[in-house]
Design a protein around this motif. Structure first.
Motif, PDB file in Angstrom:
ATOM      1  N   GLY A  12      12.135  42.972 -57.602  1.00  0.00           N
ATOM      2  CA  GLY A  12      11.073  41.998 -57.817  1.00  0.00           C
ATOM      3  C   GLY A  12       9.754  42.416 -57.192  1.00  0.00           C
ATOM      4  O   GLY A  12       8.694  41.943 -57.593  1.00  0.00           O
ATOM      5  N   ARG A  13       9.826  43.271 -56.211  1.00  0.00           N
ATOM      6  CA  ARG A  13       8.603  43.769 -55.570  1.00  0.00           C
ATOM      7  C   ARG A  13       8.117  45.082 -56.157  1.00  0.00           C
ATOM      8  O   ARG A  13       7.248  45.734 -55.594  1.00  0.00           O
ATOM      9  N   GLY A  14       8.746  45.496 -57.261  1.00  0.00           N
ATOM     10  CA  GLY A  14       8.285  46.701 -57.938  1.00  0.00           C
ATOM     11  C   GLY A  14       8.804  47.985 -57.328  1.00  0.00           C
ATOM     12  O   GLY A  14       8.344  49.055 -57.692  1.00  0.00           O
ATOM     13  N   ARG A  15       9.766  47.887 -56.442  1.00  0.00           N
ATOM     14  CA  ARG A  15      10.323  49.096 -55.834  1.00  0.00           C
ATOM     15  C   ARG A  15      11.521  49.569 -56.631  1.00  0.00           C
ATOM     16  O   ARG A  15      12.195  48.776 -57.270  1.00  0.00           O
ATOM     17  N   ARG A  16      11.798  50.874 -56.546  1.00  0.00           N
ATOM     18  CA  ARG A  16      12.971  51.434 -57.199  1.00  0.00           C
ATOM     19  C   ARG A  16      14.175  51.274 -56.281  1.00  0.00           C
ATOM     20  O   ARG A  16      14.092  51.575 -55.104  1.00  0.00           O
ATOM     21  N   LEU A  17      15.260  50.778 -56.834  1.00  0.00           N
ATOM     22  CA  LEU A  17      16.491  50.629 -56.065  1.00  0.00           C
ATOM     23  C   LEU A  17      17.630  51.226 -56.865  1.00  0.00           C
ATOM     24  O   LEU A  17      17.894  50.807 -57.993  1.00  0.00           O
TER      25      LEU A  17
END
Ligand SMILES: [Zn+2]
Length: 115
Positions: free
Chosen positions: A25-30
């Motif tokens: 949701g924060r635009g980070r890759r997981l």
């Protein structure tokens, strides 16, 4: 929905397993393990354009798993050798822009008025 082979990519940390890279949701890759796991704390789903998204199920205020989501484990939780890189050290040049007391050395003296 279960990710297909085309959605998977090699682990970015180099353990040679295949992972599903999602966007939080924060635009980070997981990176998550692509096989659903009841012990997982992450929900994944595929949005309209086809991007795999993820959100945490861990917080007390987190929504419960929805019908179109799958519960998975984050890859770093199942593969101990795969840790995200530590935060990058500060760039050396940026120190020049931090606030510091102004030095008067090396400056020309103010001109004196003479009458
Ligand atoms: Zn890995």
């Amino acid at each position: 929905m279960i990710p297909t082979k085309h959605d998977l990519e090699p682990c970015p940390y180099g353990c040679r397993r295949t992972v599903l890279v999602t966007i939080t949701g924060r635009g980070r890759r997981l990176a998550v393990d692509p096989i659903p796991d009841e012990r997982g704390n992450t929900a994944i789903w595929r949005d309209g354009p086809g991007t795999w998204r993820s959100r945490s199920l861990a917080g007390t205020d987190a929504m419960p798993l929805l019908s179109y989501e799958d519960r998975v484990m984050p890859h770093v939780a199942t593969s101990p050798a795969c840790h995200p890189a530590p935060p990058a050290p500060a760039l050396p040049g940026l120190l020049a822009f931090t606030a510091r007391p102004r030095s008067t050395r090396g400056r020309l003296p103010h001109p004196r008025r003479t009458r």
